[in-house]
Scaffold this active site. Structure first.
Site, PDB file in Angstrom:
ATOM      1  N   ASP A 294      53.705  37.578  34.352  1.00  0.00           N
ATOM      2  CA  ASP A 294      53.090  38.902  34.259  1.00  0.00           C
ATOM      3  C   ASP A 294      53.472  39.499  32.907  1.00  0.00           C
ATOM      4  O   ASP A 294      54.617  39.367  32.452  1.00  0.00           O
ATOM      5  CB  ASP A 294      53.582  39.803  35.392  1.00  0.00           C
ATOM      6  CG  ASP A 294      52.943  41.181  35.346  1.00  0.00           C
ATOM      7  OD1 ASP A 294      51.820  41.326  35.848  1.00  0.00           O
ATOM      8  OD2 ASP A 294      53.571  42.106  34.774  1.00  0.00           O
ATOM      9  N   LEU A 295      52.508  40.127  32.239  1.00  0.00           N
ATOM     10  CA  LEU A 295      52.760  40.713  30.922  1.00  0.00           C
ATOM     11  C   LEU A 295      53.230  42.160  31.075  1.00  0.00           C
ATOM     12  O   LEU A 295      52.498  43.005  31.599  1.00  0.00           O
ATOM     13  CB  LEU A 295      51.487  40.659  30.068  1.00  0.00           C
ATOM     14  CG  LEU A 295      50.872  39.265  29.852  1.00  0.00           C
ATOM     15  CD1 LEU A 295      49.706  39.351  28.889  1.00  0.00           C
ATOM     16  CD2 LEU A 295      51.911  38.277  29.356  1.00  0.00           C
ATOM     17  N   ASP A 336      46.437  40.585  34.023  1.00  0.00           N
ATOM     18  CA  ASP A 336      47.412  40.067  33.066  1.00  0.00           C
ATOM     19  C   ASP A 336      48.403  39.137  33.757  1.00  0.00           C
ATOM     20  O   ASP A 336      49.565  39.029  33.343  1.00  0.00           O
ATOM     21  CB  ASP A 336      48.142  41.219  32.378  1.00  0.00           C
ATOM     22  CG  ASP A 336      48.931  42.096  33.358  1.00  0.00           C
ATOM     23  OD1 ASP A 336      48.644  42.034  34.563  1.00  0.00           O
ATOM     24  OD2 ASP A 336      49.839  42.823  32.914  1.00  0.00           O
TER      25      ASP A 336
END
Length: 414
Positions: A294-295, A336
């Site tokens: 996950d960003l 994302d």
């Protein structure tokens, strides 16, 4: 279907015979038109489809030469002669005429012999119609159509076939596979061609078969879906084959494009969630490790720099994953969020080392861009052994929870 008018020229025919012939009814779809004269008249003979001439009081050879000089090309001729004349008629003359009537003949015999000619003439027109049906049908379709004898010689092809091999029908007729497709037997043996083998299979099975075949056209290999059927002789034995080929090269490309688009994320080209699940179900008996990515702070990039910059960050993530995790199953499963599945049995220490290296690579890549310096990667892990059966959703949930623990720890230490 067709309508045919027969123009019949009666030359030197006596009135009684004329009346008998004129009274004969035409066959269905035919009409009769009669012209007659005692002396040979060119303007009448050139109109005639059938000439009935009485040579009984003439020199046969001279009369025949005169008649042939003025007849319409393709016109049929019935000659009336005496018994003595018939006995000395040359074989060439017999071969050139539709019939020879030996006079005198009864009215019933004249009617019978004319009716026989009518049937023969009708058969010619029926054959013409059938040929017209066939040629129009096979030449109006884009598919390749061919007829072969059992030795593989091409007896008839359609225009699409000629266009594909860049040869005329005259060049193709009677020729075999190697000449028509410009391929050497040695090259055929090395390639993935099954054209000739499939012909033998059809003749052996004596039923229609469908094949996917590779055919070389010029320097290009095309994919064909072919339908091949046996042709049977009068005695029921197989005398050859008929084939219909549909060039599906572009269709196969479209099919692969559709499959690719259905299984991949449009922006990154990575697999999507749906295809990821299919792959994981097939790996139920394999050992693998799962990295859930996950960003962090990705939303701020979209808010500050716009969605185009956000898309660039996602593509950048894809590039790092493909470089660092080559050979692994890569998927974008959310906005994302990414998932990496690496097949194999690993120790917890190896998994943690891989996780940290991947995280470091991503963070370093983001840091090299001013607009992405606030972005980092949080990565969670989950794994299974080959001897453990585990629900896919539960496994992804474990990796997701591991990722959120990592994200939470990062926030607490920042």
């Amino acid at each position: 279907m067709y309508q045919c008018n027969i123009c019949c020229y009666l030359w030197n025919i006596n009135p009684e015979t004329k009346n008998v012939i004129r009274e004969i009814s035409p066959l269905e779809r035919f009409t009769h038109e009669f012209l007659d004269s005692q002396d040979l008249e060119e303007d009448l003979s050139v109109q005639a489809d059938l000439v009935i001439a009485d040579f009984s009081n003439m020199d046969v050879e001279k009369a025949w030469t005169r008649l042939m000089s003025v007849c319409k090309p393709g016109a049929e001729v019935i000659l009336c002669m005496t018994a003595g004349q018939v006995d000395v008629v040359s074989p060439d003359l017999w071969a050139s005429v539709a019939d020879i009537w030996k006079f005198p003949m009864s009215d019933a015999e004249i009617s019978h012999r004319f009716h026989q000619w009518q049937q023969s003439y009708k058969l010619q027109k029926d054959l013409w119609l059938t040929q017209s049906y066939l040629d129009t049908t096979i030449n109006s379709v884009p598919h390749l159509i061919w007829y072969k004898d059992k030795e593989g010689a091409h007896l008839k092809v359609n225009q699409s076939f000629c266009k594909a091999v860049n040869k005329t029908m005259e060049q193709i007729e009677g020729r075999g596979h190697y000449y028509i497709w410009d391929i050497e037997p040695e090259e055929y043996a090395k390639g993935e061609y099954i054209c000739m083998e499939s012909e033998y299979e059809v003749m052996q099975k004596q039923e229609t078969c469908v094949f996917d075949e590779n055919v070389k056209i010029g320097d290009e290999i095309r994919q064909f879906q072919t339908y091949k059927s046996p042709l049977f002789d009068l005695d029921g034995t197989v005398m050859g084959t008929v084939g219909v080929a549909n060039d599906v090269t572009q269709e196969r490309v479209y099919e692969q494009m559709i499959i690719h688009n259905a299984n991949t994320d449009f922006l990154t080209g990575l697999y999507n969630r749906r295809y990821l699940y299919q792959c994981l179900e097939q790996m139920a008996e394999d050992a693998f490790v799962m990295y859930y990515i996950d960003l962090d702070n990705f939303k701020s990039v979209n808010d500050q720099y716009g969605h185009q910059a956000g898309d660039k960050a996602l593509v950048l993530t894809k590039d790092v994953l493909r470089k660092k995790m080559r050979g692994s199953l890569l998927a974008r499963i959310g906005g994302d969020e990414f998932l990496v599945v690496q097949k194999g049995a690993f120790t917890p220490e190896e998994i943690e080392m891989q996780r940290r290296e991947l995280q470091q690579c991503l963070d370093q890549e983001f840091a090299s861009y001013a607009q992405f310096r606030a972005v980092s990667a949080s990565i969670g892990t989950a794994w299974k052994s080959a001897d453990i059966q585990m629900d896919v959703d539960k496994l992804i949930e474990q990796a997701d929870e591991s990722m959120y623990r990592e994200k939470k720890e990062k926030k607490q230490t920042s």
